[in-house]
Write a protein that holds these residues in place. Structure first.
Motif, PDB file in Angstrom:
ATOM      1  N   ALA A  90       0.753  -1.164   0.054  1.00 27.51           N
ATOM      2  CA  ALA A  90       0.039   0.168  -0.153  1.00 27.51           C
ATOM      3  C   ALA A  90       0.823   1.202   0.143  1.00 27.51           C
ATOM      4  N   THR A  91       1.922   1.197   0.902  1.00 25.84           N
ATOM      5  CA  THR A  91       2.887   2.506   0.772  1.00 25.84           C
ATOM      6  C   THR A  91       3.613   2.594  -0.445  1.00 25.84           C
ATOM      7  N   LEU A 101      -5.218   8.855  -8.454  1.00 31.64           N
ATOM      8  CA  LEU A 101      -6.076   8.059  -8.056  1.00 31.64           C
ATOM      9  C   LEU A 101      -5.546   6.766  -7.205  1.00 31.64           C
ATOM     10  N   THR A 102      -4.565   6.241  -7.849  1.00 30.78           N
ATOM     11  CA  THR A 102      -3.626   5.108  -7.168  1.00 30.78           C
ATOM     12  C   THR A 102      -3.505   5.475  -5.741  1.00 30.78           C
ATOM     13  N   PHE A 122      -4.472   2.903   3.619  1.00 32.35           N
ATOM     14  CA  PHE A 122      -3.897   1.228   3.987  1.00 32.35           C
ATOM     15  C   PHE A 122      -2.426   1.641   3.970  1.00 32.35           C
ATOM     16  N   ALA A 123      -1.861   2.789   3.924  1.00 25.85           N
ATOM     17  CA  ALA A 123      -0.326   3.153   3.574  1.00 25.85           C
ATOM     18  C   ALA A 123       0.027   3.729   4.819  1.00 25.85           C
ATOM     19  N   SER A 124       1.384   3.722   5.076  1.00 22.67           N
ATOM     20  CA  SER A 124       2.248   4.417   6.074  1.00 22.67           C
ATOM     21  C   SER A 124       3.307   5.013   5.327  1.00 22.67           C
TER      22      SER A 124
END
Length: 293
Positions: free
Chosen positions: A36-37, A188-189, A196-198
């Motif tokens: 996700a990151t 958009l990505t 969900f990312a860090s």
């Protein structure tokens, strides 16, 4: 000094774009952060690269280009966004060789979508190529049974379908500059990945790879590949795009010592050989049509 022909120029810049794009899978593997990151930074930096180039070239006139894309530009952005997500999932859950060989079938799926959506006829040679490539992909899947990489192979197939959809959408709007849709796809990505990312949990080496990938490799590669079709035919572009499957797998083998399975080598040989022959037939047919006219 002799001036090169437009045709040779198109081949050279397209080949350069594909070769620049070929380390994409390797860079994704070298980045140690979570998917996700990775997707967040990849999308955001890619978007900055595309829009930065267009702003330097057109200034605030980019607004007219964006408006001209309309709903088809939005659809192309969504499809390219999904292809990016599934590409990262494919490369991180199966071998890079598996992913790139499967994704290389996207032009055939694009022909299928053009038949279904744009009502364009499909030649018998294309139907045969689709059938043979399906067999080659099945062989690759057989090698993944029990190896825990079927999820990655499935992601690669979805990625190929999304790329095919994006190609079909761009073909439907061929008179419009659709490159800015790539910038919206990156944005958009990043938006979809952010929850969900860090974003701050990246190492210094990850930052280097992400900047290299998002600001250099992707914008430069897709910029060159987009210019290519102005000078050479679509079959020639498709043939040159196969270089990514070969060189992308080579970089991963060279740096990470990831050797493709025998089933991948066999299935990949079937797929790539079929695509080369199919592209050659399409090119010869086009040349005969040009000569006749």
């Amino acid at each position: 000094m002799a001036k090169i022909s437009p045709h040779l120029y198109g081949i050279l810049i397209t080949a350069a774009g594909v070769l620049i794009l070929s380390p994409d899978g390797l860079l994704v593997r070298l980045i140690e952060t979570d998917s996700a990151t990775l997707l967040f930074w990849r999308g955001l930096l890619f978007s900055l690269g595309i829009f930065g180039f267009y702003f330097l070239r057109h200034g605030f006139g980019i607004r007219d280009t964006v408006r001209a894309m309309g709903r088809r530009g939005l659809l192309a952005a969504v499809l390219f966004c999904l292809s990016t997500i599934f590409f990262v999932l494919a490369v991180t859950h199966t071998s890079v060789a598996n992913a790139l060989v499967i994704i290389s079938t996207a032009p055939l799926f694009a022909a299928l979508f053009s038949w279904l959506i744009l009502k364009e006829s499909i030649l018998p040679s294309t139907w045969i190529a689709i059938a043979i490539c399906t067999g080659g992909i099945s062989l690759i899947f057989m090698g993944s049974i029990g190896g825990g990489s079927r999820y990655g192979d499935l992601s690669a197939i979805v990625c190929a379908f999304m790329i095919a959809g994006q190609i079909t959408t761009v073909r439907h709007a061929r008179s419009i500059d659709m490159v800015p849709s790539l910038g919206f796809a990156g944005l958009l990505t990043a938006i979809l990945a952010l929850p969900f990312a860090s974003p701050l949990a990246v190492t210094s080496s990850d930052v280097t790879y992400l900047v290299l990938l998002g600001l250099v490799v992707l914008p430069l590669a897709f910029g060159l590949i987009t210019v290519g079709p102005r000078y050479i035919s679509a079959p020639e572009v498709s043939l040159l795009m196969l270089l990514e499957s070969i060189f992308g797998s080579f970089w991963v083998w060279l740096v990470l010592d990831e050797m493709p399975r025998p089933e991948t080598l066999g299935g990949g040989a079937v797929v790539i050989t079929t695509l080369i022959i199919h592209t050659g037939i399409a090119y010869r047919r086009r040349q005969r049509g040009v000569a006749a006219s």
